[in-house]
Every structure is written in C-alpha cells, then in structure tokens.
Design a protein around this motif. Structure first.
Motif, PDB file in Angstrom:
ATOM      1  N   PHE A  80     -35.980 -19.733   3.551  1.00 45.61           N
ATOM      2  CA  PHE A  80     -34.760 -19.915   4.314  1.00 45.61           C
ATOM      3  C   PHE A  80     -34.205 -21.297   4.016  1.00 45.61           C
ATOM      4  CE2 PHE A  80     -37.967 -21.846   6.955  1.00 45.61           C
ATOM      5  CZ  PHE A  80     -37.340 -22.969   7.472  1.00 45.61           C
ATOM      6  N   LYS A  92     -22.641 -18.301   9.507  1.00 44.73           N
ATOM      7  CA  LYS A  92     -23.580 -17.653   8.588  1.00 44.73           C
ATOM      8  C   LYS A  92     -24.388 -16.588   9.328  1.00 44.73           C
ATOM      9  CE  LYS A  92     -26.221 -17.118   4.930  1.00 44.73           C
ATOM     10  NZ  LYS A  92     -25.818 -16.250   3.874  1.00 44.73           N
ATOM     11  N   TYR A  93     -24.820 -16.879  10.539  1.00 45.30           N
ATOM     12  CA  TYR A  93     -25.578 -15.921  11.340  1.00 45.30           C
ATOM     13  C   TYR A  93     -24.731 -14.695  11.668  1.00 45.30           C
ATOM     14  CZ  TYR A  93     -29.146 -19.514  12.085  1.00 45.30           C
ATOM     15  OH  TYR A  93     -30.126 -20.451  11.918  1.00 45.30           O
ATOM     16  N   GLU A  95     -22.208 -13.535  10.026  1.00 44.18           N
ATOM     17  CA  GLU A  95     -22.024 -12.795   8.780  1.00 44.18           C
ATOM     18  C   GLU A  95     -23.286 -11.991   8.431  1.00 44.18           C
ATOM     19  OE1 GLU A  95     -21.793 -14.045   4.145  1.00 44.18           O
ATOM     20  OE2 GLU A  95     -20.510 -15.177   5.504  1.00 44.18           O
ATOM     21  N   SER A  96     -24.451 -12.602   8.553  1.00 45.15           N
ATOM     22  CA  SER A  96     -25.719 -11.934   8.250  1.00 45.15           C
ATOM     23  C   SER A  96     -25.956 -10.742   9.175  1.00 45.15           C
ATOM     24  CB  SER A  96     -26.893 -12.910   8.363  1.00 45.15           C
ATOM     25  OG  SER A  96     -26.797 -13.919   7.393  1.00 45.15           O
ATOM     26  N   LYS A  99     -23.619  -7.851   8.189  1.00 42.52           N
ATOM     27  CA  LYS A  99     -24.076  -7.183   6.971  1.00 42.52           C
ATOM     28  C   LYS A  99     -25.313  -6.329   7.225  1.00 42.52           C
ATOM     29  CE  LYS A  99     -22.471 -10.496   3.523  1.00 42.52           C
ATOM     30  NZ  LYS A  99     -22.927 -11.485   2.543  1.00 42.52           N
ATOM     31  N   ASP A 101     -28.265  -6.973   6.365  1.00 43.13           N
ATOM     32  CA  ASP A 101     -29.181  -7.040   5.227  1.00 43.13           C
ATOM     33  C   ASP A 101     -30.535  -7.555   5.702  1.00 43.13           C
ATOM     34  OD1 ASP A 101     -30.337  -9.059   2.977  1.00 43.13           O
ATOM     35  OD2 ASP A 101     -29.380  -7.321   2.034  1.00 43.13           O
ATOM     36  N   GLU A 104     -31.666 -11.078   4.567  1.00 45.70           N
ATOM     37  CA  GLU A 104     -30.910 -12.125   5.256  1.00 45.70           C
ATOM     38  C   GLU A 104     -31.393 -12.291   6.698  1.00 45.70           C
ATOM     39  OE1 GLU A 104     -28.627 -14.395   4.090  1.00 45.70           O
ATOM     40  OE2 GLU A 104     -29.287 -13.596   2.167  1.00 45.70           O
ATOM     41  N   LYS A 107     -34.609 -14.293   6.604  1.00 49.00           N
ATOM     42  CA  LYS A 107     -34.306 -15.712   6.402  1.00 49.00           C
ATOM     43  C   LYS A 107     -33.859 -16.353   7.711  1.00 49.00           C
ATOM     44  CE  LYS A 107     -32.842 -15.400   1.578  1.00 49.00           C
ATOM     45  NZ  LYS A 107     -31.692 -15.547   0.662  1.00 49.00           N
ATOM     46  N   MET A 108     -33.009 -15.641   8.419  1.00 48.97           N
ATOM     47  CA  MET A 108     -32.491 -16.136   9.685  1.00 48.97           C
ATOM     48  C   MET A 108     -33.617 -16.321  10.700  1.00 48.97           C
ATOM     49  SD  MET A 108     -29.225 -14.298  11.322  1.00 48.97           S
ATOM     50  CE  MET A 108     -29.131 -14.344  13.080  1.00 48.97           C
TER      51      MET A 108
END
Length: 168
Positions: A80, A92-93, A95-96, A99, A101, A104, A107-108
């Motif tokens: 990450f 970013k969170y 967006e993740s 998505k 994904d 992702e 990573k979060m």
C-alpha cells in the motif's frame, strides 16, 4: 451481458443476483431500453433496476473460488502507499470503493490498519474517517471473499489466518 441467476457486484450495493432482464413501462423512459432486475443478497426484499448498458456504476462478476483463494494467498505481498493529504486520500478511497477492485480494497485496508497501529502507538485515537473507510473496505472485500469461497463471513477470518500461516 450477465445471465439470469448470475451473481454480480453492483457498485456499493455489493453482491446481487440477476433475477431477470426487462423493459420498464414508465413515462419518460425509453420503452425499448433493457434493465437488469437485481436482488441484493443482503436485502432480498429489495429490487434494483439497472440499465444493461450501464457505464456509471461498476458492475462485474463475483470472483471465483479459485480467484478468492489466490487473492488471499497474495495478500501479504500486496503493498500500500499512504497518501498524506487527507482530501486526496479520501478521494482515492471513494474511487477504490466505487470500483470494487479487490486488490485496491486490500491496499486500502492494509494502509488504514497500518495507520491505526501507528496512531495507537503514539497514544492517539484512530480518526473517524479512517475507521469509516476501513469498515466499508473490509465489509466489501470480506463479503465477496466469503461468498466466493462458500463460507460464512465469521469463518473467513480463520481461513485467512490459516492460509497466512501456511505461506510463512
């Protein structure tokens, strides 16, 4: 297109079953436009109508059992990157999560967990924003993994721990 009976991820609604494909007879709506009839597995009494040509909300098939096990096995190696700027990190969170994904989301989760441990070591509390996004990411990821593997969410934690111990 998705098939009737298939399970998909639909945006932040999570796992849904495609119950059918229909057109809607409502004023102001194109009568030839096709819609998926989706039933969220968390709320079977709910119905979502989504255009089959939707491009605004993320729709994808639920990962397979093999993909779920591969993902669990790869978790230790997934890196990450912490974003220092609060607003950029929150964007970013968002967006993740949109998505959906799985990598992702991992990573979060790893980033937020690491940050929480650092704050606790400094005698500080975790921020409400970080806690909120950690829970959303964890719920999204673990619900899909549990569903794909065919386990209860409560059983998934033991499975993940067991797989990690076999890797080391």
């Amino acid at each position: 297109m998705f098939a009737i009976g298939e399970y998909i991820i639909y945006g932040t609604s999570g796992i849904c079953q495609v119950d059918g494909i229909t057109t809607l007879d409502m004023s102001g709506i194109d009568k030839d436009k096709e819609y998926y009839i989706l039933r969220p597995i968390k709320e079977r009494s709910s119905t979502i109508y989504c255009p089959t040509d939707n491009t605004k909300v993320c729709m994808r098939k639920v990962i397979t059992k093999e993909e779920a096990y591969d993902l669990i096995d790869s978790m230790p190696a997934i890196e990450f990157e912490w974003i220092e700027n609060d607003k950029a990190r929150e964007e970013k969170y968002k967006e993740s999560i949109k998505k959906g994904d799985c990598v992702e989301l991992i990573k979060m989760i790893k980033g937020l967990y690491s940050r929480k441990q650092k704050r606790l070591a400094q005698g500080k509390k975790n921020t409400a924003t970080n806690e909120k996004y950690f829970k959303i990411a964890e719920d999204s990821l673990f619900n899909e993994l549990a569903f794909a593997i065919g386990k209860d969410r409560s059983e998934l934690q033991d499975l993940v721990s067991e797989r990690f111990s076999q890797i080391q």
